[in-house]
Enzyme design. Structure first.
Site, PDB file in Angstrom:
ATOM      1  N   CYS A 298     -61.433 -39.063  47.937  1.00  0.00           N
ATOM      2  CA  CYS A 298     -61.226 -37.657  48.329  1.00  0.00           C
ATOM      3  C   CYS A 298     -61.784 -36.674  47.294  1.00  0.00           C
ATOM      4  O   CYS A 298     -62.988 -36.550  47.177  1.00  0.00           O
ATOM      5  CB  CYS A 298     -59.756 -37.406  48.577  1.00  0.00           C
ATOM      6  SG  CYS A 298     -59.352 -37.682  50.267  1.00  0.00           S
TER       7      CYS A 298
ATOM      8  N   HIS B 121     -57.209 -41.708  51.603  1.00  0.00           N
ATOM      9  CA  HIS B 121     -56.338 -42.075  50.473  1.00  0.00           C
ATOM     10  C   HIS B 121     -55.923 -43.549  50.570  1.00  0.00           C
ATOM     11  O   HIS B 121     -54.860 -43.838  51.141  1.00  0.00           O
ATOM     12  CB  HIS B 121     -55.084 -41.200  50.487  1.00  0.00           C
ATOM     13  CG  HIS B 121     -55.308 -39.820  49.971  1.00  0.00           C
ATOM     14  ND1 HIS B 121     -54.885 -39.405  48.727  1.00  0.00           N
ATOM     15  CD2 HIS B 121     -55.936 -38.761  50.524  1.00  0.00           C
ATOM     16  CE1 HIS B 121     -55.230 -38.147  48.538  1.00  0.00           C
ATOM     17  NE2 HIS B 121     -55.867 -37.730  49.623  1.00  0.00           N
TER      18      HIS B 121
ATOM     19  N   GLU C  26     -54.625 -45.398  48.444  1.00  0.00           N
ATOM     20  CA  GLU C  26     -53.414 -45.686  47.657  1.00  0.00           C
ATOM     21  C   GLU C  26     -52.143 -45.396  48.448  1.00  0.00           C
ATOM     22  O   GLU C  26     -51.045 -45.700  47.995  1.00  0.00           O
ATOM     23  CB  GLU C  26     -53.440 -44.869  46.347  1.00  0.00           C
ATOM     24  CG  GLU C  26     -53.059 -43.398  46.450  1.00  0.00           C
ATOM     25  CD  GLU C  26     -54.130 -42.507  47.082  1.00  0.00           C
ATOM     26  OE1 GLU C  26     -55.160 -43.030  47.554  1.00  0.00           O
ATOM     27  OE2 GLU C  26     -53.914 -41.277  47.128  1.00  0.00           O
TER      28      GLU C  26
END
Ligand code: GLN
Length: 209
Positions: free
Chosen positions: A95, A186, A188
């Site tokens: 990002c 994302h 994560e």
């Protein structure tokens, strides 16, 4: 003659020693990245100063606000240290991190490391409220990947050297170029660690060279 089962070759020290992955911790979602890389078997270090780059095998630049990160990077020659790091070691930009890697940033034009041969348009999918989770096909083995998009940038152009590993509405969302990995979502924020494993493979390959 006795038949012996083939024994795997002994692992070298480099193969057995965990990789050290730095997570740029100036702003954004760095803690979740560190947790995901720990789960994937790496040692992680939160990086807040240029001097901390030297000990790393690879670096993750998290999602967050690229303008805020830039402001911190422009102090104490951190930006220049990062330019040097990215020329020798693998870097994964997610990002805002992807925006920092791109050759060209639009909406608005913004300084970047300029190493990923791509044009990236900031906040291209609308406002925070338009953030979304999609499960999309990918070339990463293991089937479709859940992707969390939060005020995501859009990759609107990639150069010939850039390999596109996933797309959203035709626009690349996960790309690789040599030692660089970048995504507009994302990784994560989901339990799936395939993207982290892919980056660790790149870091391992670079270390073993
Ligand atoms: N909108 C942010 C930027 O432009 C990126 C969003 C994110 O990292 N999730 O920097």
């Amino acid at each position: 003659m006795a038949i012996h089962a083939a024994r795997p070759a002994p692992k070298s020290a480099a193969e057995t020693k965990p990789l050290t992955i730095g997570v740029l911790a100036l702003q954004g979602d760095y803690d979740a990245h560190a947790r995901a890389f720990k789960t994937s078997g790496a040692q992680t270090v939160l990086v807040r100063k240029a001097e901390e780059l030297a000990a790393l095998d690879g670096l993750v630049m998290p999602g967050g606000e690229s303008t805020t990160m830039l402001k911190s990077l422009e102090k104490d020659r951190f930006f220049e240290a990062l330019e040097e790091f990215v020329s020798t070691k693998p870097v994964f930009g997610t990002c805002a991190g992807c925006i920092l890697l791109a050759r060209e940033v639009k909406n608005p034009v913004q300084r970047s490391l300029g190493v990923l041969d791509a044009t990236v348009e900031r906040n291209a999918y609308g406002r925070q409220i338009d953030s979304t989770i999609l499960t999309l096909p990918t070339c990463v083995p293991g089937g479709p990947l859940e992707m969390v998009f939060i005020r995501s940038p859009r990759i609107t152009r990639v150069g010939e050297e850039v390999e596109v590993l996933a797309r959203r509405d035709g626009f690349p969302t996960l790309v690789r170029q040599g030692q660089l990995l970048a995504c507009t979502f994302h990784p994560e924020m989901t339990a799936d660690t395939r993207v982290q494993s892919l980056f660790l493979d790149m870091v391992r390959a670079n270390k073993d060279r």
